[in-house]
Design an enzyme around this catalytic site. Sequence first.
Site, PDB file in Angstrom:
ATOM      1  N   HIS A 169       1.119   1.426  44.023  1.00 26.03           N
ATOM      2  CA  HIS A 169      -0.283   1.977  43.700  1.00 26.03           C
ATOM      3  C   HIS A 169      -0.604   3.231  44.961  1.00 26.03           C
ATOM      4  CE1 HIS A 169      -0.884  -0.712  40.462  1.00 26.03           C
ATOM      5  NE2 HIS A 169      -0.446  -1.536  41.123  1.00 26.03           N
ATOM      6  N   HIS A 175       3.071   4.962  41.008  1.00 29.11           N
ATOM      7  CA  HIS A 175       3.280   4.739  39.443  1.00 29.11           C
ATOM      8  C   HIS A 175       2.767   6.027  38.962  1.00 29.11           C
ATOM      9  CE1 HIS A 175      -1.084   4.445  38.908  1.00 29.11           C
ATOM     10  NE2 HIS A 175      -1.174   3.492  39.803  1.00 29.11           N
ATOM     11  N   GLU A 215      -3.235  -2.437  43.668  1.00 28.88           N
ATOM     12  CA  GLU A 215      -4.230  -1.355  43.808  1.00 28.88           C
ATOM     13  C   GLU A 215      -5.264  -2.065  44.898  1.00 28.88           C
ATOM     14  OE1 GLU A 215      -4.929   1.160  45.432  1.00 28.88           O
ATOM     15  OE2 GLU A 215      -4.677   2.726  44.073  1.00 28.88           O
TER      16      GLU A 215
END
Length: 267
Positions: free
Chosen positions: A201, A26, A105
């Site tokens: 992530h 991202h 994440e």
Amino acid sequence: MVLIKFLKSKLSQFMTKTNRLVVLRHGESDFNIENKFCGWHDAPLSEFGIKEALTVAIPSLAQSQLEFDVVYSSVLSRSRETAELILCKLNCAYVPIKKDWRLCERHYGNLTGSKKRKVADLYGEEQVQAWRRGYDSVPPPIEESNRYYYTICSNPIFDEVPPGQFPLSESLHMCVDRVKPVWKEVKREVLKGTRVLMCVHGTVARALVQHIEGISNEATEKVNIPNCVPRVYEFDLNSGGLVGGGINLGDQDYIRRKTAQVAAIGD
């Protein structure tokens, strides 16, 4: 004419049919710009993170004429927002986004919300790099005194996390294990011909690199993924094997510079 058709038929049997998968980290979040450990805190994209999606990810995907049938993201907003931006600007907002908490994440425990440089000054750079990059090093579990404890633990986006599986801290190894069943699902889709984008992530992207490329634990520790740089993999649909290695799309000097920034603790 019959002979030509016969030869074409025989040739097609030997032609490799492939499908591509794209893994993308991202855009920069508010916590990234402040150089803080973020983990399961739901930090939104920063203005620069939006710009990264628009000027780094989208042009590379468009120039490569990559199209998608489905996008996988985590339930965290920085992952979802990046996926939505990409689909919107590629004029395919109709493509479904599958959100999965297992693609969140890595949970950085009680480091969440702390500036990396401040933690390095307190514990030493070697310890911080072990927490950041070590395969089995687990940061201290998040405590109720951490200002983000309750906002994380009570966030409804995590309602689908099964009882007993909500982490208070994770190592890279634990994240790799958490991602594995999702990767198996995605690989089945890819080998059926589904065109997949995984908008995830940094640590999840590293976990996927290990699963996809079959690299060692030690090599995984050294993987660094820059924001919004698409990494493309090609799979043989007959054998299910990987064709070559991952290819990072975009300006290679930019990618090298950003990769080095990810590896460093920073200011």
